[in-house]
Scaffold this active site. Structure first.
Site, PDB file in Angstrom:
ATOM      1  N   ASP A   8      39.169  36.159  36.062  1.00  7.46           N
ATOM      2  CA  ASP A   8      39.321  36.630  37.446  1.00  7.46           C
ATOM      3  C   ASP A   8      38.768  35.507  38.320  1.00  7.46           C
ATOM      4  OD1 ASP A   8      39.060  37.773  39.935  1.00  7.46           O
ATOM      5  OD2 ASP A   8      37.592  39.292  39.330  1.00  7.46           O
ATOM      6  N   LYS A  69      39.509  30.069  47.580  1.00  9.63           N
ATOM      7  CA  LYS A  69      40.725  30.808  47.242  1.00  9.63           C
ATOM      8  C   LYS A  69      41.601  31.038  48.481  1.00  9.63           C
ATOM      9  CE  LYS A  69      41.954  35.075  44.823  1.00  9.63           C
ATOM     10  NZ  LYS A  69      41.383  36.136  44.009  1.00  9.63           N
ATOM     11  N   GLU A 146      46.112  40.911  40.293  1.00 15.67           N
ATOM     12  CA  GLU A 146      44.805  41.566  40.105  1.00 15.67           C
ATOM     13  C   GLU A 146      44.937  43.081  39.922  1.00 15.67           C
ATOM     14  OE1 GLU A 146      42.768  40.023  43.505  1.00 15.67           O
ATOM     15  OE2 GLU A 146      42.655  38.027  42.623  1.00 15.67           O
ATOM     16  N   ASP A 168      41.191  47.698  46.400  1.00 17.00           N
ATOM     17  CA  ASP A 168      40.374  46.523  46.090  1.00 17.00           C
ATOM     18  C   ASP A 168      39.706  45.991  47.361  1.00 17.00           C
ATOM     19  OD1 ASP A 168      39.321  44.079  45.382  1.00 17.00           O
ATOM     20  OD2 ASP A 168      41.093  43.369  44.318  1.00 17.00           O
TER      21      ASP A 168
END
Ligand code: AMP
Length: 593
Positions: A8, A69, A146, A168
């Site tokens: 991850d 990211k 994800e 999330d």
């Protein structure tokens, strides 16, 4: 069978897992499973990755890179010392650190990996992630979404059609996806989100709240000094995390500022209810995304089999409550929200390697645990209200606290009666134990009582009650608190509790489900006090009932019935009459024992 890393690669944190002997193992070093996705250079120019880089970020932002990211797939570059790096290169440093961690822990070099990306990542962003993997010396066998990875950890029955809503909420981003699993095929039906919403925003709001209070008191704005600001920000993030477990926290920083040569300290108490008011409107935004994702997938809330939480900020209790209310079903956070994406990536790796994997097993509470209080049941104020403290499906070990308050002026005792079950009315739940906190301060109603539950892996529950103002404390340990609700006990439990009209009572804290104005709120204070005392007497009487002989027990039942009826009729005169009679009998029986 070959091992494939499940990675991850997160905005805030990254995690690596593998399948070992058929089980998922999250790779942990120095007691930490999470690697902050932060890269930096120390003053000598040596590379720092993870916690050391994270720790220097506030002091040396020019030598530290976070949240890379967000830049993946763009032409942006970042500077570190006198070098310029692409986002892929920074991500590669993080990936390589995880690869080396695996090598140290497993004792062999593993080069294959499954890496996860957000469902909303476009082709360029996915390609950049793959490139980062290659730069780190990894053979990226698959890039997966994800939410897909998170869903794999909840795939309990591969033959059944399962629809999951994956919510999330991380440090900087929020997304919600509807995922369908059927016969081993995982499909993301829809996805919505906000790339600028997450736990960092909650920190910001809490920091403003704290700085405003400090400014009111000392006329100094801590936000004007970069060092003070970063200290407050770090402190409020810790406080925010603690508020997921405790009803109150203290934010304390010594020597945070100076006024006329005198050092000033920061010391502010924050109530969870105040924090929740600060973030509620941001959480409302996430619920709008949830509605949109459902409507894009052409599904209604009741067609969702499971609601799964992912991301550190999803641990916020208000998130659980709001989602549960909106979707009308329990939510699942049994698999650690910080780790489940990496664990799912490892499962995907295992499937690619040809392993036959079962569902992920974790220790959870099978039932909600809470206490009895006065609160709203079906819109009516009741003495039988169940206030949950540790919700069903919470991963173990778990610790939570909630705040309650006394019901009438001069109340010197509260009963902490612990129940397990899912019904808002304790008479339909299972009693698991109880005790009293006696000798409370002689103050007005609203005296705050903190109730804390600590439940360990063996199902041993420690319940602690503390009078907030004085620190007066009492506790109780209950073994096997997680024993299953036995339906054959149900009726007898109900009958027993019907007879035992509420104990010395406390009212629910600032719970949102409670209507603002209740009929009892209008009661004159004297009547409230009379009812409170009558309830204490009923508790005493019910205790003595068990040991009384048949005739006394009969008389006692009769008087208990009269007093209960008088309480229900809200007649002070009848309550006093019935109390006097019952008091005589209690006195006589107490003397006799
Ligand atoms: P992630 O991006 O998933 O690693 O999530 C990081 C965010 O989750 C940060 O804002 C953390 O402060 C926040 N966080 C971590 N643990 C908790 C917790 N127990 N309660 C509330 N927020 C948390």
């Amino acid at each position: 069978m070959e091992t494939i890393l499940g990675i991850d690669l997160g905005t805030t944190n990254s995690v690596v897992s593998i399948i070992r002997d058929g089980d998922i193992s999250v790779l942990e070093e120095d007691g930490r499973k999470i690697l902050p996705s932060v890269v930096g250079l120390d003053p000598e120019g040596s590379l720092l990755v993870g916690f050391p880089a994270h720790n220097q970020w506030t002091l040396a932002p020019d030598r530290t890179v976070r949240s890379i990211k967000r830049k993946m797939g763009s032409d942006d570059t970042v500077n570190l010392g006198d070098q310029t790096y692409t986002p892929q290169e920074i991500s590669a440093i993080i990936l390589r650190t995880l690869k080396e961690r695996a090598k140290r822990l497993i004792g062999q070099d593993i080069s294959k990996a499954v890496i996860t990306v957000p469902a909303f990542f476009n082709e360029q962003q996915r390609e950049a992630t793959r490139e980062a993997g290659e730069l780190a010396g990894l053979d990226v066998v698959r890039i997966i979404n994800e939410p897909t990875a998170a869903s794999l950890t909840y795939n309990t029955d591969p033959d059944k059609l399962l629809r999951l809503l994956v919510y999330d909420l991380g440090g900087g981003t929020f997304d919600v996806s509807i995922v369908q699993l059927e016969q081993g095929v995982v499909e993301v039906l829809s996805s919505h989100g906000d790339t600028q919403l997450g736990g960092d925003d909650f920190d910001q709001l809490l920091m403003d709240h704290v700085c405003d209070k400090f400014q009111e008191e000392h006329d100094i704005d801590l936000r004007q000094s970069p060092t003070s600001k970063s200290r407050v920000l770090k402190a409020v993030e810790e406080a925010k995390i603690q508020l997921s477990f405790d009803a109150y926290v203290n934010v304390e920083e010594e020597f945070i500022a100076e006024k006329a040569g005198v050092p000033l300290h920061l010391k502010i108490e924050i109530a969870r209810s105040d924090y929740e008011s600060l973030i509620e409107s941001l959480l409302d935004k996430t619920l709008v995304c949830v509605d949109e994702a459902l409507s894009d997938a052409k599904l209604k809330a009741n067609q969702i089999d499971r609601v799964v939480l992912v991301g550190g900020a999803s641990r916020t209790p208000l998130v659980h409550r709001m989602l549960q209310e909106q979707l009308g079903q329990p939510i699942h956070a049994e698999v650690d929200p910080d780790l489940c994406v990496s664990m799912g990536a490892a499962i995907q790796g295992g499937l690619i390697a040809g392993l036959d994997l079962g569902p992920v097993l974790v220790d959870i509470t099978p039932h909600t645990l809470g206490v009895q209080c006065i609160g709203s049941v079906d819109g009516i104020r009741s003495h039988y209200c169940f206030a949950p403290i540790i919700e069903r499906n919470t991963a173990l070990p778990a610790s939570r606290s909630e705040v309650f308050s006394t019901w009438y002026d001069g109340q010197d005792i509260v009963a902490i009666d612990v129940f397990q079950g899912e019904d808002r009315d304790v008479r339909h739940d299972e009693a698991v134990g109880g005790f009293k906190l006696e000798g409370l301060a002689d103050v007005k109603q609203g005296n705050e009582i903190l109730v804390r539950f600590d439940l360990d892996l063996d199902g041993i529950l420690t319940v602690t009650a503390v009078e907030k103002a004085t620190g007066l404390e009492e506790d109780l340990t209950i073994d096997n608190a997680m024993s299953r609700f036995r339906s054959d006990n149900h009726e007898s439990a109900k009958a027993r509790l019907d007879a035992a009209f509420a104990d010395a009572e406390m009212v629910e804290g600032d719970q949102p489900q409670q209507p603002a104005a209740e009929p009892d709120d209008d009661l004159p204070p004297e009547l409230k006090q009379t009812i409170g005392k009558a309830n204490e007497l009923l508790t005493q009487a019910n205790r003595l009932l068990a040991d009384a002989n048949e005739r006394d027990a009969e008389d006692m039942q009769e008087l208990i019935g009269q007093l209960q009826a008088a309480i229900q009729a809200r007649s002070a005169e009848d309550i006093n009459d019935a109390s006097a009679k019952l008091d005589d009998l209690v006195f006589y029986l107490q003397d006799a024992t």
